[in-house]
Design a protein around this motif. Structure first.
Motif, PDB file in Angstrom:
ATOM      1  N   SER A  29       0.809  -1.215   0.000  1.00 34.50           N
ATOM      2  CA  SER A  29       0.000   0.000   0.000  1.00 34.50           C
ATOM      3  C   SER A  29       0.847   1.272   0.000  1.00 34.50           C
ATOM      4  O   SER A  29       0.474   2.251  -0.636  1.00 34.50           O
ATOM      5  N   ASN A  30       1.987   1.268   0.667  1.00 35.87           N
ATOM      6  CA  ASN A  30       2.752   2.506   0.816  1.00 35.87           C
ATOM      7  C   ASN A  30       3.841   2.692  -0.229  1.00 35.87           C
ATOM      8  O   ASN A  30       3.933   3.734  -0.855  1.00 35.87           O
ATOM      9  N   SER A  31       4.690   1.691  -0.416  1.00 32.36           N
ATOM     10  CA  SER A  31       5.847   1.896  -1.285  1.00 32.36           C
ATOM     11  C   SER A  31       5.794   1.087  -2.573  1.00 32.36           C
ATOM     12  O   SER A  31       6.747   1.099  -3.336  1.00 32.36           O
ATOM     13  N   GLY A  32       4.727   0.368  -2.835  1.00 30.70           N
ATOM     14  CA  GLY A  32       4.585  -0.339  -4.103  1.00 30.70           C
ATOM     15  C   GLY A  32       5.438  -1.583  -4.237  1.00 30.70           C
ATOM     16  O   GLY A  32       5.696  -2.048  -5.340  1.00 30.70           O
ATOM     17  N   LEU A  33       5.890  -2.137  -3.166  1.00 29.59           N
ATOM     18  CA  LEU A  33       6.694  -3.362  -3.187  1.00 29.59           C
ATOM     19  C   LEU A  33       5.763  -4.558  -3.314  1.00 29.59           C
ATOM     20  O   LEU A  33       4.795  -4.670  -2.581  1.00 29.59           O
ATOM     21  N   SER A  34       6.016  -5.439  -4.269  1.00 30.41           N
ATOM     22  CA  SER A  34       5.115  -6.575  -4.476  1.00 30.41           C
ATOM     23  C   SER A  34       5.552  -7.774  -3.638  1.00 30.41           C
ATOM     24  O   SER A  34       6.695  -7.865  -3.195  1.00 30.41           O
ATOM     25  N   LYS A  35       4.617  -8.699  -3.451  1.00 30.48           N
ATOM     26  CA  LYS A  35       4.922  -9.901  -2.665  1.00 30.48           C
ATOM     27  C   LYS A  35       5.992 -10.743  -3.335  1.00 30.48           C
ATOM     28  O   LYS A  35       6.845 -11.335  -2.683  1.00 30.48           O
ATOM     29  N   ALA A  36       5.951 -10.819  -4.657  1.00 30.81           N
ATOM     30  CA  ALA A  36       6.890 -11.662  -5.394  1.00 30.81           C
ATOM     31  C   ALA A  36       8.315 -11.149  -5.298  1.00 30.81           C
ATOM     32  O   ALA A  36       9.266 -11.935  -5.339  1.00 30.81           O
TER      33      ALA A  36
END
Length: 117
Positions: free
Chosen positions: A65-72
């Motif tokens: 939600s905050n920094s756009g880091l994906s789970k993958a």
């Protein structure tokens, strides 16, 4: 910290468990990706596993939600456990004496980063 490699730091304080027991769970997942850590934590039979799993899931949701880091692309770059304070209790003993009971607490810190491509 630069924007090309964002990181998220999550801290959970005063967990009512000894740091030794918590370290037994976090040592195998240090440096692993999010998916590998979740798989390991789901199949470990130890009591701290749901606590660590919930904290990692919360950290990944925060990064999405905050920094756009994906789970993958996220991995656990740093995870550590520090000893907290003791909850001190008294236990009645013979002849009107008492002995102390120390109930340990710990603090868990997780730092997630993006995999460098």
């Amino acid at each position: 910290m630069d924007n090309s490699n964002p990181e998220v730091k999550i801290i959970l304080r005063n967990i009512r468990m000894s740091a030794y027991k918590m370290r037994r769970v976090i040592d195998p997942i240090r440096g692993r990706s999010y998916e590998e850590a979740v798989i390991l934590l789901e199949f470990m039979p130890y009591r701290p596993c749901p606590i660590v799993l919930q904290l990692i899931s919360s950290a990944v949701a925060t990064t999405n939600s905050n920094s756009g880091l994906s789970k993958a692309n996220s991995f656990i770059s740093e995870i550590k456990v520090d000893e907290g304070s003791f909850l001190k209790r008294l236990r009645p003993r013979a002849q009107g004496r008492s002995s102390s009971i120390h109930k340990p607490t710990c603090h868990l810190t997780i730092i997630l980063r993006n995999k460098s491509v």
